[in-house]
Enzyme design. Structure first.
Site, short mmCIF file in Angstrom:
data_model
loop_
_atom_site.label_atom_id
_atom_site.label_comp_id
_atom_site.label_asym_id
_atom_site.label_seq_id
_atom_site.Cartn_x
_atom_site.Cartn_y
_atom_site.Cartn_z
N GLY A 41 0.78 -1.82 0.06
CA GLY A 41 0.05 -0.24 -0.06
C GLY A 41 0.45 1.54 -0.32
CG ASP A 250 5.63 3.75 -2.25
OD1 ASP A 250 4.93 4.46 -2.59
OD2 ASP A 250 4.85 2.81 -2.07
#
Length: 305
Positions: A41, A250
């Site tokens: 995620g 990320d």
């Protein structure tokens, strides 16, 4: 060095990774070669990366009332991420990404699950965490109204927002106006500005179309960033042995947010972000490859200007 406070509002998923020599056709069964469950995620990934880079991190998000949810919350706690605002949703499944790897190529199905429960009201419950932050870090794997509400609350308290516009969608101008730095890749930049990425202009032209501060990531080529005065600067990538690129984006976003939280200028922040991203691809796994603050400092210290 200052320990910045970062509030990350975003998705929390479990990645279910199946390795296979080939993807089966409809009705066919094939034998796979490997399976693993990995925490993922974009929100959770960026929270973990921020924590490893020395930030004090608060995660805002939702998981299901299932085994995956409990495990992911525990993983975040083990990475020193504050999970006071991570809510288990009754009768909901934790978000998952089903990833099929065929000879190095990925096919991915994402089921958002409890991530859809991150509503504006849930964001409002975390107002104190937003108010106390040095930076708010956002992505688009939660509903857009929740992202907009986070931007609104951050603006109320003068807290800068770093927005990673992924997955790519066209974004309203009023939302972008409240963002301090937006961080697309080249494809996401075109979509964000409501352009066709297959028929788009040169990315330099797209960068000029956006009026705010932007860092556009470009893989091994590093990043291009546009400052308030309109000038575009290229931060070249760093040469490393690539093992797995999962999570590089990320890591890059997290490192940028951490440096902004420390008060760094864009040049220093982007250089640090590109270095952290480079280090992340030298190990396997999204969170598994994320470097520590000490590793990035050591890496940058070895580079000759």
């Amino acid at each position: 060095m200052k320990q910045p406070r970062i509030t990350v509002i975003g998705s929390i998923n479990m990645d279910l990774v199946t390795e296979t020599p080939r993807v089966p056709t409809i009705g066919e069964t094939v034998l796979g070669t490997g399976f693993s469950t990995l925490p993922g995620g974009k929100g959770a990934n960026q929270a973990v990366a921020c924590a490893r880079l020395g930030a004090q991190v608060t995660m805002v998000g939702c998981v299901g009332d299932d085994g995956f949810g409990a495990e992911l919350v525990q993983r975040l706690q083990e990475e020193n991420v504050n999970v006071d605002y991570v809510e288990p949703i009754t009768h909901a499944s934790t978000g998952i990404a089903s990833i099929v790897v065929e000879n190095g190529d990925n096919s991915i199905i994402v089921v958002p699950g409890a991530n859809h429960a991150v509503t504006p009201e849930k964001v409002q419950q975390a107002e104190e965490a937003i108010k106390q932050a040095d930076v708010v870090l956002l992505q688009l794997e939660i509903p857009l109204p929740a992202v907009a509400e986070a931007v609104r609350i951050a603006g109320k308290y003068g807290v800068p927002v770093v927005l990673n516009p992924a997955p790519a969608i066209a974004l309203p101008a009023e939302l972008l106006a409240g963002v301090a730095v937006v961080t697309p890749n080249e494809y996401e930049l075109a979509i964000m500005l409501n352009r066709n990425p297959e028929q788009t202009e040169d990315f330099h032209e797209l960068l000029q179309m956006y009026s705010g501060v932007i860092m556009m990531t470009k893989g091994g080529d590093g990043a291009y960033y546009k400052q308030q005065d309109g000038s575009v600067v290229h931060q070249p990538g760093f040469q490393v042995n690539v093992v797995d690129t999962t999570g590089a984006g990320d890591t890059c976003n997290a490192a940028l947010a951490v440096m902004i939280g420390r008060g760094a200028d864009m040049a220093a922040a982007v250089r640090y972000a590109v270095a952290a991203s480079a280090l992340s691809v030298t190990k396997f796994g999204a969170q598994g490859g994320m470097p520590t603050e000490q590793e990035v400092e050591q890496f940058l210290g070895q580079i000759k200007e």
